[in-house]
Design a protein around this motif. Structure first.
Motif, PDB file in Angstrom:
ATOM      1  N   ASP A   1       0.968  -1.264  -0.135  1.00  0.00           N
ATOM      2  CA  ASP A   1       0.055   0.216   0.203  1.00  0.00           C
ATOM      3  C   ASP A   1       1.075   1.423   0.054  1.00  0.00           C
ATOM      4  N   ASP A   2       1.918   1.065   0.638  1.00  0.00           N
ATOM      5  CA  ASP A   2       3.055   2.538   0.800  1.00  0.00           C
ATOM      6  C   ASP A   2       3.965   2.567  -0.093  1.00  0.00           C
ATOM      7  N   PHE A   3       5.155   1.911   0.341  1.00  0.00           N
ATOM      8  CA  PHE A   3       6.446   2.007   0.100  1.00  0.00           C
ATOM      9  C   PHE A   3       6.943   1.088   0.068  1.00  0.00           C
ATOM     10  N   PHE A   4       6.098  -0.458  -0.051  1.00  0.00           N
ATOM     11  CA  PHE A   4       7.268  -1.501   0.588  1.00  0.00           C
ATOM     12  C   PHE A   4       6.976  -3.124  -0.778  1.00  0.00           C
ATOM     13  N   VAL A   5       7.522  -3.830  -1.282  1.00  0.00           N
ATOM     14  CA  VAL A   5       7.291  -4.960  -2.167  1.00  0.00           C
ATOM     15  C   VAL A   5       7.699  -6.362  -1.326  1.00  0.00           C
ATOM     16  N   THR A   6       6.264  -7.372  -1.451  1.00  0.00           N
ATOM     17  CA  THR A   6       6.343  -8.647  -0.794  1.00  0.00           C
ATOM     18  C   THR A   6       6.315  -9.612  -2.066  1.00  0.00           C
ATOM     19  N   ALA A   7       7.309 -11.116  -1.271  1.00  0.00           N
ATOM     20  CA  ALA A   7       6.932 -11.880  -2.611  1.00  0.00           C
ATOM     21  C   ALA A   7       7.541 -13.007  -1.541  1.00  0.00           C
ATOM     22  N   THR A   8       7.300 -14.171  -2.524  1.00  0.00           N
ATOM     23  CA  THR A   8       7.204 -15.563  -1.967  1.00  0.00           C
ATOM     24  C   THR A   8       8.458 -16.475  -2.853  1.00  0.00           C
ATOM     25  N   MET A   9       9.340 -16.810  -2.095  1.00  0.00           N
ATOM     26  CA  MET A   9      10.321 -18.175  -2.067  1.00  0.00           C
ATOM     27  C   MET A   9       9.837 -19.540  -1.942  1.00  0.00           C
TER      28      MET A   9
ATOM     29  N   GLU B   1      23.838  -5.870   1.776  1.00  0.00           N
ATOM     30  CA  GLU B   1      24.453  -6.171   3.436  1.00  0.00           C
ATOM     31  C   GLU B   1      23.211  -6.989   3.588  1.00  0.00           C
ATOM     32  N   VAL B   2      23.102  -8.176   4.089  1.00  0.00           N
ATOM     33  CA  VAL B   2      22.755  -9.253   4.687  1.00  0.00           C
ATOM     34  C   VAL B   2      23.358 -10.149   5.861  1.00  0.00           C
ATOM     35  N   ASP B   3      22.381 -10.125   6.547  1.00  0.00           N
ATOM     36  CA  ASP B   3      22.457 -10.491   8.102  1.00  0.00           C
ATOM     37  C   ASP B   3      22.024 -12.166   8.055  1.00  0.00           C
ATOM     38  N   TYR B   4      22.644 -12.895   8.260  1.00  0.00           N
ATOM     39  CA  TYR B   4      22.104 -14.003   8.195  1.00  0.00           C
ATOM     40  C   TYR B   4      21.841 -14.556   9.900  1.00  0.00           C
ATOM     41  N   ARG B   5      20.956 -14.797   9.785  1.00  0.00           N
ATOM     42  CA  ARG B   5      20.253 -15.105  11.829  1.00  0.00           C
ATOM     43  C   ARG B   5      20.324 -17.355  11.525  1.00  0.00           C
ATOM     44  N   ARG B   6      19.463 -17.208  10.869  1.00  0.00           N
ATOM     45  CA  ARG B   6      19.966 -19.341  11.470  1.00  0.00           C
ATOM     46  C   ARG B   6      19.604 -19.760  10.342  1.00  0.00           C
ATOM     47  N   PRO B   7      19.675 -20.994   9.758  1.00  0.00           N
ATOM     48  CA  PRO B   7      19.778 -21.445   8.937  1.00  0.00           C
ATOM     49  C   PRO B   7      18.448 -21.564   8.013  1.00  0.00           C
ATOM     50  N   ILE B   8      18.100 -21.657   6.525  1.00  0.00           N
ATOM     51  CA  ILE B   8      17.142 -21.872   5.943  1.00  0.00           C
ATOM     52  C   ILE B   8      17.126 -23.565   5.282  1.00  0.00           C
ATOM     53  N   PRO B   9      15.851 -24.189   5.802  1.00  0.00           N
ATOM     54  CA  PRO B   9      15.996 -25.441   5.152  1.00  0.00           C
ATOM     55  C   PRO B   9      15.512 -25.501   4.002  1.00  0.00           C
ATOM     56  N   ILE B  10      16.176 -26.019   3.113  1.00  0.00           N
ATOM     57  CA  ILE B  10      15.513 -26.615   2.060  1.00  0.00           C
ATOM     58  C   ILE B  10      13.719 -27.248   2.283  1.00  0.00           C
ATOM     59  N   GLY B  11      13.259 -26.698   1.069  1.00  0.00           N
ATOM     60  CA  GLY B  11      12.029 -27.072   1.214  1.00  0.00           C
ATOM     61  C   GLY B  11      10.506 -26.481   2.169  1.00  0.00           C
ATOM     62  N   SER B  12      11.452 -24.434   2.947  1.00  0.00           N
ATOM     63  CA  SER B  12      10.341 -24.325   3.033  1.00  0.00           C
ATOM     64  C   SER B  12      10.209 -22.903   2.510  1.00  0.00           C
ATOM     65  N   THR B  13       9.032 -22.400   2.976  1.00  0.00           N
ATOM     66  CA  THR B  13       8.890 -21.213   2.010  1.00  0.00           C
ATOM     67  C   THR B  13       9.201 -19.768   2.648  1.00  0.00           C
ATOM     68  N   LEU B  14      10.317 -18.842   1.664  1.00  0.00           N
ATOM     69  CA  LEU B  14      10.694 -17.694   2.650  1.00  0.00           C
ATOM     70  C   LEU B  14       9.966 -16.466   1.919  1.00  0.00           C
ATOM     71  N   GLN B  15       9.415 -15.712   2.719  1.00  0.00           N
ATOM     72  CA  GLN B  15       8.531 -14.295   2.749  1.00  0.00           C
ATOM     73  C   GLN B  15       9.430 -13.247   2.670  1.00  0.00           C
ATOM     74  N   PHE B  16       9.188 -12.410   1.539  1.00  0.00           N
ATOM     75  CA  PHE B  16       9.976 -11.192   2.060  1.00  0.00           C
ATOM     76  C   PHE B  16       9.168  -9.983   2.214  1.00  0.00           C
ATOM     77  N   ARG B  17       9.604  -9.216   2.420  1.00  0.00           N
ATOM     78  CA  ARG B  17       9.068  -7.460   2.621  1.00  0.00           C
ATOM     79  C   ARG B  17      10.414  -6.760   2.422  1.00  0.00           C
ATOM     80  N   ALA B  18       9.905  -5.715   1.424  1.00  0.00           N
ATOM     81  CA  ALA B  18      11.712  -4.955   1.191  1.00  0.00           C
ATOM     82  C   ALA B  18      10.855  -3.403   1.134  1.00  0.00           C
ATOM     83  N   ASP B  19      11.168  -2.946   1.927  1.00  0.00           N
ATOM     84  CA  ASP B  19      10.252  -2.261   2.435  1.00  0.00           C
ATOM     85  C   ASP B  19      11.736  -0.438   2.095  1.00  0.00           C
ATOM     86  N   ILE B  20      10.788   1.045   1.187  1.00  0.00           N
ATOM     87  CA  ILE B  20      12.772   2.184   1.310  1.00  0.00           C
ATOM     88  C   ILE B  20      12.006   2.708   2.432  1.00  0.00           C
TER      89      ILE B  20
END
Length: 176
Positions: free
Chosen positions: A47-55, A98-117
């Motif tokens: 709605d504002d200044f962000f984008v979402t995605a799923t992978m 710059e990416v900060d990896y907080r913990r391992p992401i398992p194969i088979g999971s569904t990642l959801q992203f949100r990017a804000d300006i």
């Protein structure tokens, strides 16, 4: 991020909230539908200044045993955050990521992203993003990036012949 930022306004040609955003180009590794080995991310305007995605974290994205390769995650962040500047103006390219990896992401999971300006200063667009698996308050990774707006035809002119784009798409990029 600088303290003196330009006001943000949604670009009149930006897609509406909830609508799918256009690809960077059809052969883009991140979002291109014609990239045979690509991520094929589908991104949606907020709605504002962000984008979402799923992978879907497919087995072909494996790095360490049973988890996503950090470079694949970095690529996904780059593409999702790189789509956000289209909400406020012309195309932009990454100048810092710059990416900060907080913990391992398992194969088979569904990642959801949100990017804000987060802000804009002249040609620079500052973004931040999170990736999570179901709970946005518990991200598995975060990212920050700076993009610089470009004139796409001029920026890519010297490289368009190396592209996998169709001849018609290449002609469109070369046209004034």
């Amino acid at each position: 991020m600088p303290t003196e930022l330009d006001p943000l306004e949604r670009h009149p040609k930006a897609v509406g909230p909830g609508e799918q955003m256009r690809m960077h180009n059809s052969t883009c590794f991140g979002c291109g539908e014609q990239s045979p080995a690509g991520l094929r991310l589908k991104m949606f305007a907020g709605d504002d200044f962000f984008v979402t995605a799923t992978m879907e974290v497919e087995s072909r994205f494996e790095g360490g045993p049973g988890v996503i390769h950090g470079g694949i995650l970095s690529t996904a962040f780059d593409d999702v955050m790189g789509m956000a500047p289209l909400l406020i103006g012309p195309s932009a390219v990454t100048v810092h990521l710059e990416v900060d990896y907080r913990r391992p992401i398992p194969i088979g999971s569904t990642l959801q992203f949100r990017a804000d300006i987060m802000g804009r200063q002249r040609r620079k667009v500052y973004t931040e993003a999170i990736a999570h698996i179901g709970d946005p308050d518990d991200p598995v990774a975060t990212a920050h990036a700076i993009f610089v707006t470009i004139r796409a035809r001029e920026h890519f002119a010297a490289h368009v012949e190396n592209s996998q784009l169709s001849d018609d798409d290449k002609r469109r990029l070369r046209a004034p």
